[in-house]
Motif scaffolding. Structure first.
Motif, mmCIF file in Angstrom:
data_model
loop_
_atom_site.group_PDB
_atom_site.id
_atom_site.type_symbol
_atom_site.label_atom_id
_atom_site.label_comp_id
_atom_site.label_asym_id
_atom_site.label_seq_id
_atom_site.Cartn_x
_atom_site.Cartn_y
_atom_site.Cartn_z
ATOM 1 N N THR A 272 14.418 -6.920 12.979
ATOM 2 C CA THR A 272 15.432 -6.101 12.317
ATOM 3 C C THR A 272 15.012 -5.648 10.926
ATOM 4 O O THR A 272 15.563 -4.676 10.399
ATOM 5 C CB THR A 272 16.773 -6.859 12.214
ATOM 6 O OG1 THR A 272 16.561 -8.119 11.579
ATOM 7 C CG2 THR A 272 17.374 -7.068 13.586
ATOM 8 N N THR A 273 14.057 -6.323 10.311
ATOM 9 C CA THR A 273 13.580 -5.899 8.988
ATOM 10 C C THR A 273 12.303 -5.063 9.071
ATOM 11 O O THR A 273 11.848 -4.530 8.062
ATOM 12 C CB THR A 273 13.312 -7.122 8.085
ATOM 13 O OG1 THR A 273 12.317 -7.957 8.683
ATOM 14 C CG2 THR A 273 14.588 -7.921 7.885
ATOM 15 N N ASP A 274 11.739 -4.961 10.283
ATOM 16 C CA ASP A 274 10.520 -4.172 10.465
ATOM 17 C C ASP A 274 10.784 -2.700 10.159
ATOM 18 O O ASP A 274 11.798 -2.140 10.587
ATOM 19 C CB ASP A 274 10.031 -4.311 11.911
ATOM 20 C CG ASP A 274 8.800 -3.466 12.189
ATOM 21 O OD1 ASP A 274 7.682 -3.951 11.925
ATOM 22 O OD2 ASP A 274 8.953 -2.320 12.666
ATOM 23 N N LYS A 275 9.891 -2.079 9.411
ATOM 24 C CA LYS A 275 10.012 -0.656 9.087
ATOM 25 C C LYS A 275 8.632 -0.034 9.190
ATOM 26 O O LYS A 275 7.729 -0.364 8.427
ATOM 27 C CB LYS A 275 10.590 -0.466 7.687
ATOM 28 C CG LYS A 275 10.895 0.990 7.352
ATOM 29 C CD LYS A 275 11.595 1.103 6.003
ATOM 30 C CE LYS A 275 11.945 2.561 5.697
ATOM 31 N NZ LYS A 275 12.619 2.689 4.384
ATOM 32 N N GLU A 276 8.489 0.843 10.146
ATOM 33 C CA GLU A 276 7.195 1.444 10.443
ATOM 34 C C GLU A 276 6.568 2.098 9.218
ATOM 35 O O GLU A 276 7.215 2.852 8.495
ATOM 36 C CB GLU A 276 7.380 2.487 11.543
ATOM 37 C CG GLU A 276 6.106 3.007 12.161
ATOM 38 C CD GLU A 276 6.400 3.935 13.322
ATOM 39 O OE1 GLU A 276 5.977 3.639 14.443
ATOM 40 O OE2 GLU A 276 7.091 4.962 13.103
ATOM 41 N N LEU A 277 5.307 1.762 8.976
ATOM 42 C CA LEU A 277 4.481 2.331 7.905
ATOM 43 C C LEU A 277 4.937 1.944 6.504
ATOM 44 O O LEU A 277 4.468 2.515 5.524
ATOM 45 C CB LEU A 277 4.383 3.859 8.020
ATOM 46 C CG LEU A 277 3.750 4.374 9.324
ATOM 47 C CD1 LEU A 277 3.747 5.901 9.344
ATOM 48 C CD2 LEU A 277 2.330 3.844 9.488
ATOM 49 N N ASP A 278 5.812 0.975 6.411
ATOM 50 C CA ASP A 278 6.178 0.445 5.095
ATOM 51 C C ASP A 278 5.163 -0.652 4.734
ATOM 52 O O ASP A 278 4.943 -1.570 5.523
ATOM 53 C CB ASP A 278 7.589 -0.144 5.126
ATOM 54 C CG ASP A 278 8.055 -0.619 3.761
ATOM 55 O OD1 ASP A 278 7.540 -1.662 3.285
ATOM 56 O OD2 ASP A 278 8.932 0.033 3.179
ATOM 57 N N PRO A 279 4.544 -0.582 3.566
ATOM 58 C CA PRO A 279 3.485 -1.545 3.214
ATOM 59 C C PRO A 279 3.923 -3.006 3.278
ATOM 60 O O PRO A 279 3.112 -3.884 3.578
ATOM 61 C CB PRO A 279 3.108 -1.147 1.785
ATOM 62 C CG PRO A 279 3.529 0.266 1.650
ATOM 63 C CD PRO A 279 4.747 0.421 2.517
ATOM 64 N N LEU A 305 -3.079 2.769 4.192
ATOM 65 C CA LEU A 305 -2.524 1.497 3.724
ATOM 66 C C LEU A 305 -3.520 0.350 3.862
ATOM 67 O O LEU A 305 -3.574 -0.541 3.017
ATOM 68 C CB LEU A 305 -1.245 1.183 4.502
ATOM 69 C CG LEU A 305 -0.088 2.170 4.266
ATOM 70 C CD1 LEU A 305 1.068 1.875 5.209
ATOM 71 C CD2 LEU A 305 0.394 2.105 2.819
ATOM 72 N N LYS A 306 -4.325 0.374 4.949
ATOM 73 C CA LYS A 306 -5.354 -0.659 5.153
ATOM 74 C C LYS A 306 -6.577 0.012 5.785
ATOM 75 O O LYS A 306 -6.769 -0.068 7.001
ATOM 76 C CB LYS A 306 -4.824 -1.788 6.051
ATOM 77 C CG LYS A 306 -3.785 -2.675 5.392
ATOM 78 C CD LYS A 306 -3.248 -3.740 6.357
ATOM 79 C CE LYS A 306 -4.261 -4.812 6.661
ATOM 80 N NZ LYS A 306 -3.682 -5.924 7.484
#
Length: 448
Positions: A272-279, A305-306
């Protein structure tokens, strides 16, 4: 209940504005709504020093779009290029993430203050077009664009949206983790059996506090790919009715429950806290998981990002491929706009100008114009080449892409709520399917 209220609000907000569409001009000077990625007010951009473009009647065009910071930065640079060619034009830009984007747009239309040029999504195109809120883009030059791609922006034969790029659905994995654990990497053409075997092998080596797959089962994209791969077709039929196969859906959700219980999928609190492409919040970037689905146009963003950390694969195959090519990142022009002619002219330039294409790169997917691609290819970064390779590998077996039916634009959000109950063990696959059918009945009734 909260989600249904939200959907009804969207529908009401859109319907309220229709009667006044033809008579009302657009407020193109509303700087209070102009935001940057950080949420601060952005003044209208000005033409660069030494601009020698047309000096016609001064006008301001408002644009809105969603996406990554890379897309935002590239778009602003392209606007500077346009102003250098058209010195009478200034821009006010409204940039945000995906969440809440179409809620805000519905409110703006209701208040007759919607932007002149709008980044549109396939899930909402039929809704906005059917209500007469989008202008015809028949004057945009499409000579160097594949007809099938152009058709992705048509509704009942009228070009209400112009695709800006095409992207392929697949998967991304952290290859540094895969190599460290000595696992056989996911690849293009892998099967669901390969997927499950990879999950078992990776989990055995990762231990208790790390997971293999980011749980994206509440994203309708995941199930759509699964149903396609099982040979059951698209999730809507030709008449626009929901066509989710019962046995296939329940089987998929039962398997997801099993993987979640065994620690192969991320647990609900992380999901539920996962956010795509958020570092910080993307589970694959922050190391909580190894694999997630991704579109090819997002390769540049995740690589930034990586750098060098990731590898790519197709969605798993069943009896057929699961992935598809998505024409998208559409530009549409507001039918309420007082600047329709100039707005259409801008869309034509954005799609067809080679220098603009070089500035924009692959931030909205692989450009649809063959001349732009030809000019862009020599300048490709390693990430761009990876993105194009990703696209090319999915293309041969790609499933058909279909725009969501009219009235179903917000369905994915309500679908997510139903599946989240499974993730939190508040429901069962059978009960969730029954809830899904009731939800579909509500959508069908509201659409009629």
């Amino acid at each position: 209940m909260q989600k249904k209220v939200k959907k009804s609000f969207l529908a009401i907000a859109l319907m309220t504005m229709v009667a006044a569409t033809a008579a009302c001009g657009n407020n193109t000077n509303n700087t209070a709504n102009s935001t940057t990625a950080g949420g601060t007010t952005a003044a209208a951009t000005t033409a660069p020093a030494g601009a020698t473009g047309d000096a016609g009647t001064p006008l301001t065009l408002t644009l809105t779009w969603w996406g990554s910071q890379a897309r935002h930065d590239a778009t602003l640079k392209a606007l500077d290029q346009y102003k250098a060619l058209n010195a009478n034009v200034t821009f006010q830009t409204q940039f945000s993430g995906w969440d809440g984007y179409f809620d805000k747009l519905a409110v703006q239309y209701s208040a007759k203050s919607a932007p002149d040029i709008i980044q549109m999504d396939a899930a909402y195109l039929n809704d906005y077009a059917a209500r007469g809120l989008l202008a015809d883009l028949k004057d945009v030059n499409v000579d160097n664009i594949e007809a099938a791609t152009v058709d992705g922006g048509k509704v009942n034969g009228t070009q209400y949206a112009m695709p800006l790029g095409v992207a392929a659905l697949g998967m991304v994995y952290d290859k540094t983790v895969v190599e460290k654990l000595g696992l056989e990497a996911p690849d293009f053409g892998w099967t669901w059996d390969d997927y499950y075997a990879f999950g078992e092998a990776a989990k055995a080596k990762l231990g208790e506090d790390k997971y293999v797959f980011a749980d994206q089962s509440a994203d309708l994209v995941d199930y759509t790919a699964y149903q396609y791969s099982m040979g059951k077709g698209y999730i809507f039929d030709a008449e626009g009715n929901l066509s989710i196969d019962k046995d296939t859906w329940i089987g998929f959700m039962t398997k997801m429950n099993e993987l979640r219980d065994r620690g192969i999928l991320t647990p609900a609190d992380i999901t539920t806290t996962d956010k795509e492409l958020d570092p910080q919040l993307d589970s694959v970037i922050n190391g909580n998981a190894v694999v997630r689905h991704l579109f090819s146009n997002q390769v540049g963003s995740i690589e930034a990002l990586k750098p060098g950390a990731f590898g790519y694969a197709s969605m798993p195959y069943g009896t057929e491929a699961g992935g598809w090519l998505k024409p998208g990142m559409f530009w549409s022009v507001n039918a309420q706009s007082a600047n329709q002619e100039e707005a259409v002219k801008f869309v034509d330039w954005f799609v067809n100008n080679e220098e603009a294409g070089q500035t924009l790169g692959l931030t909205r997917g692989t450009p649809i114009n063959s001349k732009v691609i030809e000019a862009l290819t020599p300048t490709f970064s390693d990430a761009d080449k990876t993105s194009l390779d990703f696209l090319n590998k999915v293309t041969p077996d790609a499933q058909q892409f279909i725009n969501d039916p009219q009235g179903w634009g917000n369905f994915k959000n309500d679908y997510k709520t139903i599946v989240e109950k499974l993730q939190f063990k508040q429901s069962t696959p059978d009960k969730a399917y029954e809830e899904l059918l009731k939800l579909a009945e509500q959508y069908a009734a509201e659409t009629k």
